[in-house]
Write a protein that holds these residues in place. Structure first.
Motif, short mmCIF file in Angstrom:
data_model
loop_
_atom_site.label_atom_id
_atom_site.label_comp_id
_atom_site.label_asym_id
_atom_site.label_seq_id
_atom_site.Cartn_x
_atom_site.Cartn_y
_atom_site.Cartn_z
N ASP A 130 77.46 11.78 94.95
CA ASP A 130 78.78 11.40 94.45
C ASP A 130 79.14 12.38 93.34
O ASP A 130 78.45 12.45 92.32
CB ASP A 130 78.73 9.97 93.91
CG ASP A 130 80.06 9.48 93.36
OD1 ASP A 130 80.99 10.31 93.13
OD2 ASP A 130 80.18 8.27 93.14
N ARG A 131 80.21 13.13 93.54
CA ARG A 131 80.56 14.15 92.55
C ARG A 131 80.97 13.57 91.20
O ARG A 131 81.04 14.27 90.21
CB ARG A 131 81.66 15.07 93.10
CG ARG A 131 82.97 14.39 93.27
CD ARG A 131 84.02 15.37 93.73
NE ARG A 131 85.25 14.66 94.01
CZ ARG A 131 85.97 14.84 95.09
NH1 ARG A 131 85.60 15.73 95.97
NH2 ARG A 131 87.06 14.15 95.27
N ASN A 132 81.24 12.26 91.15
CA ASN A 132 81.62 11.61 89.90
C ASN A 132 80.45 10.91 89.21
O ASN A 132 80.65 10.17 88.25
CB ASN A 132 82.74 10.60 90.15
CG ASN A 132 83.99 11.29 90.67
OD1 ASN A 132 84.37 12.34 90.16
ND2 ASN A 132 84.60 10.72 91.68
N ALA A 133 79.24 11.12 89.73
CA ALA A 133 78.08 10.43 89.17
C ALA A 133 76.93 11.42 88.95
O ALA A 133 76.91 12.51 89.53
CB ALA A 133 77.62 9.32 90.13
N GLU A 134 76.01 11.01 88.11
CA GLU A 134 74.79 11.80 87.90
C GLU A 134 74.00 11.83 89.21
O GLU A 134 74.09 10.88 90.00
CB GLU A 134 73.94 11.17 86.79
CG GLU A 134 74.55 11.28 85.42
CD GLU A 134 74.59 12.73 84.93
OE1 GLU A 134 73.59 13.44 85.07
OE2 GLU A 134 75.66 13.14 84.43
N TYR A 152 72.77 14.89 94.91
CA TYR A 152 74.16 14.77 94.45
C TYR A 152 74.98 14.14 95.57
O TYR A 152 75.54 14.83 96.40
CB TYR A 152 74.71 16.15 94.08
CG TYR A 152 73.98 16.80 92.93
CD1 TYR A 152 74.47 16.69 91.63
CD2 TYR A 152 72.80 17.52 93.13
CE1 TYR A 152 73.80 17.29 90.57
CE2 TYR A 152 72.12 18.12 92.07
CZ TYR A 152 72.63 17.99 90.80
OH TYR A 152 71.97 18.57 89.75
#
Length: 151
Positions: free
Chosen positions: A133-137, A131
């Motif tokens: 990037d918290r905005n990406a899978e 993980y």
């Protein structure tokens, strides 16, 4: 020894050992490099293992995962990431065991490390979710590595 010296020793030991046991490997995901390496913990100097509470044993290994973001100027910078994962045999029906990652910070460089038991002369499969990037899978990283127990 001071904490900074021990941390530098651990970084050096992991880098050196990763080159001996297996080449440093990474997956490219967009502008992010996910670096990973696994080495037996018996190679770690006693003081380093003690400082970071890592059990030294020929039957245990350490998986180190770090994430680098590529910048427009061609340089990279370390970025924090969470890692979940499992390790097991290569058989399709082997779900493996969960890896328990913790953050190890050396200076400004964060990495995730997990210690696990190895099987002598058996290929082991690693399935990781990174993980970054918290905005990406999460990025999925899979690899197989064989370990040998020094007796």
């Amino acid at each position: 020894m001071k904490r900074g010296i021990l941390s530098a020793l651990l970084t050096g030991a992991l880098t050196l050992l990763a080159g001996q046991a297996t080449a440093q490997q990474f997956e490219q995901v967009g502008d992010v490099q996910i670096h990973y390496s696994a080495v037996t913990t018996s190679f770690l100097p006693e003081a380093v293992a003690r400082e970071h509470e890592i059990q030294r044993s020929p039957a245990m290994a350490l998986l180190n995962v770090s994430v680098l973001e590529e910048r427009e100027d061609g340089t990279t910078r370390s970025v924090p990431a969470r890692v979940d994962g499992r390790v097991g045999g290569v058989a399709e029906d082997d779900d493996g065991s969960p890896l328990s990652f913790r953050t190890l910070r050396i200076g400004d460089t964060p990495s995730q490390v997990a210690v696990f038991r190895i099987d002598d002369d058996e290929p082991m499969r690693f399935d990781l979710e990174v993980y970054h990037d918290r905005n990406a899978e999460p990025a999925r990283v899979r690899f197989i590595q064989r370990f040998y127990i020094d007796r």
